[in-house]
Design an enzyme around this catalytic site. Structure first.
Site, PDB file in Angstrom:
ATOM      1  N   LYS A  52      -3.112   3.574 -12.008  1.00 19.09           N
ATOM      2  CA  LYS A  52      -3.201   4.914 -11.410  1.00 19.09           C
ATOM      3  C   LYS A  52      -4.088   4.849 -10.169  1.00 19.09           C
ATOM      4  CE  LYS A  52      -1.189   6.573 -15.133  1.00 19.09           C
ATOM      5  NZ  LYS A  52       0.248   6.846 -15.100  1.00 19.09           N
ATOM      6  N   GLY A  53      -3.753   5.657  -9.209  1.00 20.72           N
ATOM      7  CA  GLY A  53      -4.612   5.711  -8.009  1.00 20.72           C
ATOM      8  C   GLY A  53      -4.023   4.973  -6.828  1.00 20.72           C
ATOM      9  N   CYS A  54      -2.778   4.478  -6.977  1.00 13.57           N
ATOM     10  CA  CYS A  54      -2.121   3.822  -5.847  1.00 13.57           C
ATOM     11  C   CYS A  54      -1.014   4.730  -5.340  1.00 13.57           C
ATOM     12  CB  CYS A  54      -1.494   2.498  -6.272  1.00 13.57           C
ATOM     13  SG  CYS A  54      -2.679   1.318  -6.907  1.00 13.57           S
ATOM     14  N   GLN A  55      -0.781   4.712  -4.024  1.00 18.65           N
ATOM     15  CA  GLN A  55       0.338   5.494  -3.492  1.00 18.65           C
ATOM     16  C   GLN A  55       1.658   4.803  -3.806  1.00 18.65           C
ATOM     17  OE1 GLN A  55       1.375   6.896   0.516  1.00 18.65           O
ATOM     18  NE2 GLN A  55      -0.571   7.946   0.526  1.00 18.65           N
ATOM     19  N   SER A  56       1.604   3.470  -3.880  1.00 16.85           N
ATOM     20  CA  SER A  56       2.800   2.750  -4.313  1.00 16.85           C
ATOM     21  C   SER A  56       2.664   2.489  -5.808  1.00 16.85           C
ATOM     22  CB  SER A  56       2.908   1.439  -3.547  1.00 16.85           C
ATOM     23  OG  SER A  56       1.658   0.798  -3.525  1.00 16.85           O
TER      24      SER A  56
END
Lengths: 416, 144
Positions: free
Chosen positions: B52-56
């Site tokens: 969690k916490g990635c744009q990809s």
């Protein structure tokens, strides 16, 4: 080839105008900045920056309460701004102009006051499938608390509202409609006047989210006949932390206050409070005075350049950019409405938007990637992992678009 | 000994990146590395393995064999894949405690962070946390 079309329509000197924006003149990652993230927030002209400074250097004091001269000057400046905003959106009275933090707060205010008071179990609220989270989540929250139903106006693949479908959704159960004027992701300019007029035949009030409209389109609340409308200062060449909620007086009178304390009172005893008149009933606490005052400077800036000139310039940039982007193999522009502002969302086949954005950033080109606060639109409606979005302002140029296109070629070379 | 394994690999990567004098070269190298990433099983590409916490989208899994942890991962974005492959190269094949103690300083040394957006830097931290979380699970198992 397209440069000719662009140049003949520019009725002001964009290169001279750019000098009014100090931020634009800088290097990012060793390249001259190309700022194409204007739909997120646009840059501020010197006149706006100076007005904040001037406010604090000359008249800063609290409004509506001091007997002293400075307080009177601050109050006058604050109320003059309200009048300027009234004129900017052609409202009937300045008591219909409420200063808020931004569009998001305006929607929340309407949902928490009008919504909490007048929406009941089984009622329906209509929004569109292209809403920004700020005009979706407050209504989701309200309808879930009230056991009401939230419905969505569908959109075509091109990114236009399906108006026939919308009209068939109208019935006596629908108690409120909130629709975005211009989509921040697709650039679509929605036929809000038609929506409002159809809604009014069922006596349904309509809220217009004009966050993406205010810097590009002349807003006339009387002509639209909208019941509520909101926009943000920082997307209108003004500062952050200031925005406007417009509502017809008859609704503002019916609505309970949103927050309590400060100047929103008329009389307070230990047991009871009588609330202040409009617009102060909705402005609890010390407001963002410098924000309001410099928003007036931003409106002056827009009026001086002329919204029509701004819109024409951006529309030329849009056409030029779309033509050049379509030269790139694998280019998919998301949102091809007939009526658009200078916003282009896209994805290049096989290349993640995040990768595209990262490479462009290293070339000094600022774009937005991801969902653009419209996750359901991107994920559920278009089934995409995100898009890259570029969005134009009055100071952008054809040369910047050329650099962006060169950047895209580099992206393709590096990532394919 | 393995702690110096981690440090040695970090040193190796720092040396490799010194060969590039501009960010384009570094990025191209990272993208190349991404193509060699040990890929996670398709059926593990679910919420349990997602970072969690990635744009990809990013998924990471760890296999524990004879006291050592081996990572596999995937992402839908190429640059992200390259970055994970660097993390895996440094951390994979080491003992959980050594992974927990790794300071991952090479990321600063190779000048990667200055070319990452704050968003992406958050994502990078989230990936490292996810890998260290696996290490913590197996480190506790050792104690028991």
């Amino acid at each position: 080839m397209n440069i000719d079309i662009v140049n003949e329509n520019i009725s002001f000197d964009v290169y001279k105008l750019r000098k009014e924006f100090p931020l634009l003149d800088q290097q990012i990652n060793g390249c001259p900045l190309v700022y194409f993230d204007n739909a997120a927030t646009n840059q501020k002209p010197l006149s706006v920056i100076n007005s904040i400074r001037e406010y604090y250097e000359t008249i800063n004091s609290n409004v509506h309460r001091g007997i002293h001269t400075l307080s009177e000057r601050a109050t006058e400046a604050y109320e003059n701004s309200r009048e300027k905003v009234r004129e900017f959106i052609s409202a009937s009275g300045s008591n219909e102009i409420i200063f808020v933090r931004g569009t998001t707060e305006a929607v929340n205010l309407a949902a928490s006051t009008y919504g909490m008071q007048f929406i009941n179990e089984g009622d329906e609220i209509i929004v569109s499938a292209m809403e920004h989270h700020s005009n979706l989540v407050p209504w989701q929250n309200l309808t879930s608390r009230k056991k009401a139903l939230l419905k969505f106006i569908p959109i075509t693949d091109n990114g236009e509202l399906v108006m026939d479908e919308f009209k068939s959704m109208l019935n006596e159960k629908v108690k409120f409609i909130s629709v975005v004027y211009v989509s921040n992701t697709l650039g679509t300019i929605n036929p809000v006047k038609e929506i409002i007029s159809a809604a009014h035949s069922y006596n349904i009030p309509v809220f217009i989210d004009a966050a993406q409209a205010s810097p590009h389109i002349k807003i006339d609340v009387k002509e639209l006949d909208c019941d509520f409308l909101a926009f943000s200062g920082h997307k209108t060449y003004g500062p952050t932390g200031i925005g406007i909620l417009y509502a017809k007086e008859k609704y503002l009178d019916l609505m309970p206050p949103y927050q309590f304390g400060g100047e929103m009172i008329k009389n307070v005893s230990y047991e009871h409070t009588e609330y202040n008149n409009l617009p102060f009933k909705f402005e609890a606490g010390t407001p963002n005075i410098s924000g309001a005052v410099s928003l007036a400077s931003a409106i002056d800036f827009i009026n001086e350049k002329g919204l029509l000139n701004i819109a024409r310039h951006e529309s030329d940039l849009l056409k030029y950019a779309e033509n050049r982007m379509n030269e790139i193999e694998g280019m998919n522009i998301i949102g091809n409405a007939k009526n658009k502002t200078g916003v282009i969302s896209f994805i290049i086949n096989g290349i993640h938007p995040y990768d595209t954005g990262s490479i462009l950033d290293n070339l000094g080109i600022a774009v937005r990637t991801g969902f653009h606060c419209t996750q359901p639109l991107i994920e559920q409606r278009y089934n995409l992992p995100g898009t890259v979005r570029i969005s134009f302002a009055v100071y952008n140029t054809v040369e910047e678009i050329d650099r962006f296109i060169d950047g895209l070629h580099k992206v393709k070379k590096m990532l394919s | 000994m393995s702690e110096s394994n981690i440090k040695n690999t970090e040193k190796e990567i720092i040396d490799e990146f010194e060969l590039f004098n501009d960010w384009i070269g570094k990025y191209e190298y990272i993208i190349e590395l991404g193509k060699k990433l040990p890929l996670i099983d398709e059926n593990l590409k679910n919420e349990n393995y997602e970072v969690k916490g990635c744009q990809s989208k990013v998924w990471i899994n760890a296999d524990y064999k004879d006291g050592y942890l081996f990572f596999k991962a995937d992402s839908d974005a190429l640059i992200t894949k390259g970055i994970i492959s660097l993390l895996i190269r440094v951390l994979s094949g080491n003992k959980p405690d050594e992974i927990l103690n790794a300071d991952m300083n090479f990321i600063n040394e190779i000048g990667l962070k200055e070319h990452l957006s704050p968003n992406r830097a958050n994502g990078l931290n989230a990936m490292i946390s996810k890998m260290k979380n696996f290490a913590m699970v197996y480190s506790n198992q050792n104690v028991n």
